[in-house]
Each structure stands twice: as C-alpha cells, then as structure tokens.
Design an enzyme around this catalytic site. Structure first.
Site, PDB file in Angstrom:
ATOM      1  N   ASN A   1     -22.347  41.069 -39.342  1.00 58.24           N
ATOM      2  CA  ASN A   1     -21.339  40.186 -39.237  1.00 58.24           C
ATOM      3  C   ASN A   1     -22.038  38.691 -38.844  1.00 58.24           C
ATOM      4  OD1 ASN A   1     -18.559  41.280 -39.553  1.00 58.24           O
ATOM      5  ND2 ASN A   1     -19.125  42.524 -38.253  1.00 58.24           N
TER       6      ASN A   1
ATOM      7  N   CYS B   1     -19.750  46.550 -42.805  1.00 56.67           N
ATOM      8  CA  CYS B   1     -18.588  47.619 -43.356  1.00 56.67           C
ATOM      9  C   CYS B   1     -19.073  48.917 -43.624  1.00 56.67           C
ATOM     10  CB  CYS B   1     -18.097  46.934 -44.711  1.00 56.67           C
ATOM     11  SG  CYS B   1     -16.660  48.116 -45.416  1.00 56.67           S
TER      12      CYS B   1
ATOM     13  N   ARG C   1     -13.685  45.078 -33.280  1.00 56.83           N
ATOM     14  CA  ARG C   1     -13.621  46.202 -34.118  1.00 56.83           C
ATOM     15  C   ARG C   1     -14.593  46.496 -35.429  1.00 56.83           C
ATOM     16  NH1 ARG C   1     -12.787  45.979 -39.696  1.00 56.83           N
ATOM     17  NH2 ARG C   1     -12.082  44.015 -39.188  1.00 56.83           N
TER      18      ARG C   1
END
Length: 283
Positions: free
Chosen positions: A245, A235, A8
């Site tokens: 990440n 983000c 996600r």
C-alpha cells in the site's frame, strides 16, 4: 482532505494470526490520530481471509467515545453486508468491484454482472441501515490477465455505479501498475465528468514510486487517499509479486509540504507507528 488508514489491508495477507487484543490496541491507537476513516476489518469468509475472522470481536472492543474517525469494513456479499449493518460503529461498507472478469472471480467468486447486482443489493442494505457504500474499482489502472482495459472502460464502470446511486468510488491499483500519467489522466477525466461525486484512490506502490503517484493524484484534484502505515499490505488474492500500500507517512509528508491540513495529530500518529513496528514484523 480525507485520509483513510487501512489496517485491514495491511493485515489481511499475513499468515500468522495477529491476536485480537493486539488488533484492538492498534486500531484504538489509530482512532486517536485524527484520520477521517479507519478501514478496520472485513465481513468475508474466514476461509478466504482467515486473518480477519475476528472482525466482529475487534469492532465490539473498539473505543469510539473520543474519536472523530469513522469505521469502514469490507464486504463481499449481502450476507457480509447484513452482518456489518448490525454494528452501530460502522459508517461505511466497502465492496471490491473488479474491472477484470478474471480477478472478480478470484476475489469474490462472482462474474462482473453478478457483482454489479451485489452492489445494488448492498447499497440497499446500506440505505436501510444508515450506512454508506464505498465501491472500490479494483484493477482500476490495468490488470495482468489480458482482460479489457482502457480509460473509457473505467468511465463506463463509474457511469454504472453513479446510476446505481453509489456515493463514493475509489480507484484501486490492485497490483501496482499505475503510473503518474495514467493516474493523472484517469482522475482528471472522472473528476470533470462527475464534479459532485467523491472519487478517491487506493494506490499500491513501491517506496520508490509512492511519491510520484501521490503527487499525480493530488495535482489532478484527488482529495481522498487510502494508505497504510509503512506501506504494509497488498492484495493476497492477486497472482503477482505483492506490491504494498501507499505508506501513510509518505502521503502525510507530501501533504504537509503542500501546507494541507490533514487533521492528523503527530504524537498519536507516532505512537501508532511504534505499535506497527511491534505488530507487523512479527507476523
């Protein structure tokens, strides 16, 4: 040791839509790899995150018949939580609670006070539907907006969440400003304060800084790590140069060196790596 794989988060900022069938194929492969949890989608406004507008369709097509992994979906309000609660396959709901007033407004269009009320409401929905709330403390290692930040401020947030009965807290380094020193100091303080709580990290890093951050968290006692294959993602709601990440393979390499049993099946994980190469560079 819990490894949470976050497709996600890897997908959400991409502007070219990834076909639903491709998302399903990728997450189904991840479900074979042995992760504790897959962060599989989000029930948020499609205007905010258009890439994930098909989360319900994706969940309906996942094969949960031969996996030990659990599913997590992000929610930003009670409407999203109510929708997520209807999916039997979803174990966890994740809510992003920011320590930065600026970012809370940017991310969920709420004040921190309103967001804490939402945490309470979502936690009640979780309990009614047999789900578990994971609260992400975004900007947990600092923010670029000049909003108040220090370790005592973080502890106060965690205090409030524990009072509300939140089961799992994940400290999120939304913009990649964490350092080995503040990861170690903050995690050591919180784990000593809450020895029975499940506190994890959702760190963002460059390839050059990933290992030192993983090592600092692990040595401070962290046993819950979020990652995304090849470090994809970041983000899209943060006003900064996108920092990816933690690469899941970096987390696994470190833990393997330490002799930690991660439960990951190498052949299935390698198949997921290959699929990631097919999906992400094209989108």
């Amino acid at each position: 040791m819990k490894i949470i794989e976050c497709p996600r988060d890897a997908m959400q900022g991409l502007t070219t839509f990834i076909p639903t069938a491709m998302k399903v194929k990728y997450i189904n492969q991840l479900l074979k790899a042995g992760f504790d949890t897959i962060d599989a989608g989000s029930f948020v406004s499609p205007k905010a995150i258009p890439q994930l507008r098909d989360t319900a369709d994706v969940l309906n097509q996942l094969d949960m018949s031969n996996t030990t992994s659990k599913l997590l979906t992000i929610v930003a309000n009670t409407r999203g939580a109510e929708e997520a609660s209807t999916f039997a396959s979803v174990t966890y709901m994740g809510f992003p609670l920011s320590m930065s007033e600026t970012f809370q407004q940017r991310n969920t269009n709420k004040s921190i006070a309103e967001a804490l009320q939402t945490v309470e409401e979502i936690n009640a929905i979780c309990k009614q539907s047999g789900k578990t709330l994971v609260t992400y403390i975004s900007m947990g290692f600092g923010n670029p907006y000049g909003d108040p930040y220090n370790a005592a401020h973080v502890s106060a947030f965690v205090d409030k969440l524990m009072t509300l009965g939140v089961a799992i807290v994940s400290l999120a380094d939304t913009i990649g400003v964490s350092t080995p020193a503040n990861i170690r100091d903050l995690f050591t303080t919180l784990s000593a304060r809450y020895p029975n709580a499940e506190i994890g990290v959702h760190l963002h890093a460059t390839p050059q800084t990933a290992r030192e951050k993983i090592e600092a968290a692990y040595n401070a006692g962290c046993r819950r790590f979020d990652g995304a294959i090849k470090g994809f993602g970041g983000c899209p709601m943060a006003d900064d140069a996108l920092v990816g990440n933690l690469a899941t393979e970096s987390i696994l390499a470190f833990l393997n060196e330490k002799g930690v049993d991660t439960g990951i099946r190498p052949s299935e994980f390698n198949a997921a790596l290959q699929l990631a190469d097919e999906i992400f560079p094209k989108h």
